[in-house]
Design a protein around this motif. Structure first.
Motif, short mmCIF file in Angstrom:
data_model
loop_
_atom_site.label_atom_id
_atom_site.label_comp_id
_atom_site.label_asym_id
_atom_site.label_seq_id
_atom_site.Cartn_x
_atom_site.Cartn_y
_atom_site.Cartn_z
N MET A 1 0.85 -1.20 0.00
CA MET A 1 0.00 0.00 0.00
C MET A 1 0.88 1.25 0.00
O MET A 1 1.94 1.27 0.63
N SER A 2 0.41 2.28 -0.69
CA SER A 2 1.24 3.48 -0.72
C SER A 2 1.12 4.25 0.61
O SER A 2 0.03 4.45 1.14
N ALA A 3 2.25 4.62 1.12
CA ALA A 3 2.28 5.31 2.42
C ALA A 3 3.48 6.24 2.45
O ALA A 3 4.44 6.06 1.69
N SER A 117 0.49 0.57 10.18
CA SER A 117 -0.55 -0.44 9.95
C SER A 117 -0.05 -1.62 9.11
O SER A 117 -0.59 -2.72 9.21
N ALA A 118 0.98 -1.40 8.30
CA ALA A 118 1.52 -2.51 7.48
C ALA A 118 2.15 -3.60 8.34
O ALA A 118 2.33 -4.73 7.88
N GLY A 123 -4.14 -4.44 11.17
CA GLY A 123 -4.11 -3.46 10.08
C GLY A 123 -4.37 -2.03 10.54
O GLY A 123 -4.71 -1.16 9.74
N ARG A 158 -9.13 3.61 12.61
CA ARG A 158 -7.85 3.30 11.96
C ARG A 158 -6.66 3.29 12.90
O ARG A 158 -5.62 2.72 12.59
N GLY A 187 5.21 1.74 2.93
CA GLY A 187 3.90 1.09 3.05
C GLY A 187 3.96 -0.43 3.11
O GLY A 187 2.94 -1.10 3.31
N ASP A 188 5.16 -1.00 2.92
CA ASP A 188 5.31 -2.47 2.98
C ASP A 188 5.52 -2.91 4.42
O ASP A 188 5.98 -2.13 5.26
N THR A 377 -0.62 5.71 5.77
CA THR A 377 -1.17 5.43 4.45
C THR A 377 -1.92 6.69 4.00
O THR A 377 -2.18 7.59 4.81
N GLU A 378 -2.30 6.71 2.73
CA GLU A 378 -3.02 7.90 2.25
C GLU A 378 -4.31 8.13 3.05
O GLU A 378 -4.65 9.25 3.41
#
Ligand code: SUG
Length: 447
Positions: A1-3, A117-118, A123, A158, A187-188, A377-378
């Motif tokens: 996920m992009s972060a 969260s990654a 999560g 979140r 994000g990984d 994350t976004e």
């Protein structure tokens, strides 16, 4: 996920002073009693934040705590009006008042331990405010820190902001200053490295200076955050590093992305630590270890110049990492020469930028101490409190606020001055308006 990685810096408070409160922190001891410059200190901190924001990094602001901590003084039995509480406490014990007046929450690396969260099994983004139980002046920060983090991350679906661990020596916790996260991309899923100074259930290891973080505290946080056992490493900080003045691991080690940059003396067992990290990263990334030998940079120089207490960041558009080091690193011959060598080759660190945070540095707080890294994350970033993120508008407002309210100079004996207390509370009251923190953010607003 992009972060992306946000840096939340502690805004330096109006009572910034040199109290000599931190045993084992050489700068704090050396500079005890100096005249501090709170206005310069806060403006230096803001300038660093602005520089990072201008470079395209996400920059957050954590508001200072209310000092003196009157509720603590009342708990200790001092009574009457606010002015009387301060006067009585000062008469009884100025050292106590110094402890209750420190602006130490500026060192946001000690605010909390953060797991993006990654990395967590539910999560969610997890944050645990550090109890900072080893030092009296810092042990009173965690409650207000929790309040600030909840204000910064109001989205309870979140984000989990845990309570600090119990204030007991077995659970002594110093937050992100003893924690490093390595990853391929922010994000990984990453590897989280917890560095502890002592095992409270093990044989007592004598150190000349306090070993602040315990293995037990690190274990509990990893469990609360739902981290994978396989991707988590616990490593012991070297006794000789603590005794040389590395009161936190981040004085001799910093990591970002795949890169771990550290002094030869940082870990008790370097080979075992690097092996454990490599194993934990298996299948995710190959760690890049940049170990600095004591011959290249003697530990005394590393600690005096704070080479490792630098921010290691991925600047947008830059192929390699950037080290944001204090100007003291440039002033010191050994660390200046080392920086040239570091960036000259093909290693993971391509650039060093020096920043002036000298007021904080005199209390042992470099660029890395002043910030708490939070990978967002976004969606998490969109749900974060935008009023606590620095843009040009907030920078201008905060700079004007500092110039309006802060004293130019402050000696430790000024901490008994009731006018300073009023000035500070007035400033913070004003700040709650600027940052929209609500009408009950500070204890003095809650009556
Ligand atoms: O806890 N100094 C802080 C410095 C914290 C630096 N943070 C990191 N390394 N992440 C400390 O020792 C000195 C305050 C005084 O002496 O007035 C102080 O608290």
């Amino acid at each position: 996920m992009s972060a992306s990685e946000a840096n939340y810096d502690g805004l330096i408070g109006p009572t910034h002073n040199y109290g000599g409160l931190s045993e084992g922190n050489l700068a704090s001891a050396k500079n005890a009693g100096l005249i501090a410059r709170p206005r310069d200190a806060a403006l230096q901190g803001l300038a660093k934040m602005k520089q990072m924001a201008d470079a395209g990094l996400v920059q957050g602001v954590l508001p200072p705590h209310a000092r003196p901590a009157l509720s603590e003084l009342r708990m200790m039995g001092f009574s009457g009006s606010d002015e009387e509480v301060l006067a009585n406490a000062w008469r009884a014990n100025p050292v106590l008042v110094r402890n209750m007046s420190s602006a130490s929450c500026m060192w946001a690396a000690n605010a909390a331990t953060v797991s993006p969260s990654a990395d967590t099994n539910d999560g969610r983004l997890h944050l645990t405010p550090a109890n900072l139980s080893t030092m009296l002046h810092r042990s009173i920060e965690h409650e207000q820190t929790g309040r600030a983090l909840k204000a910064a991350f109001p989205d309870e679906d979140r984000v989990t902001v845990h309570d600090a661990l119990p204030l007991q020596t077995t659970y002594a916790d110093e937050g992100a200053a003893n924690h490093v996260r390595l990853c391929a991309a922010h994000g990984d899923q990453g590897v989280e490295l917890f560095v502890y100074g002592r095992n409270a259930f093990g044989k007592t290891v004598r150190t000349d200076f306090p070993a602040r973080q315990t293995l037990q505290a690190s274990h509990i946080i990893a469990t609360h955050h739902g981290l994978s056992d396989v991707r988590t490493v616990f490593a012991q900080q070297a006794t000789r590093a603590i005794d040389a003045g590395a009161f936190h691991n981040d004085v001799v080690c910093v990591g970002a992305r795949q890169c771990l940059f550290f002094h030869e003396y940082a870990f008790e067992d370097t080979d075992a630590t690097l092996e454990a990290i490599t194993k934990a990263a298996d299948g995710l990334f190959t760690p890049d270890f940049v170990e600095v030998s004591n011959d290249e940079v003697p530990i005394e120089d590393a600690i005096k110049a704070y080479l490792f207490n630098s921010m290691l960041v991925q600047m947008p558009g830059k192929p390699r990492l950037t080290l944001i080091a204090p100007t003291e690193t440039e002033d010191n011959l050994a660390t200046r020469e080392y920086c040239k060598k570091l960036t000259g080759g093909n290693g993971p660190i391509g650039e060093v930028i020096f920043v002036d945070v000298r007021q904080s540095m005199r209390n042992g707080g470099g660029p890395a101490c002043l910030r708490l890294r939070i990978v967002l994350t976004e969606a998490e970033r969109a749900a974060a409190n935008q009023k606590m993120l620095l843009d040009n508008g907030l920078y201008t407002e905060l700079s004007a606020w500092v110039k309006k309210h802060y004293r130019e100079e402050l000696a430790p004996d000024d901490l008994g001055d009731p006018n300073l207390m009023r000035e500070s509370f007035t400033a913070l009251d004003d700040l709650t308006g600027i940052m929209e923190l609500g009408s009950d953010f500070y204890p003095f607003m809650r009556g």
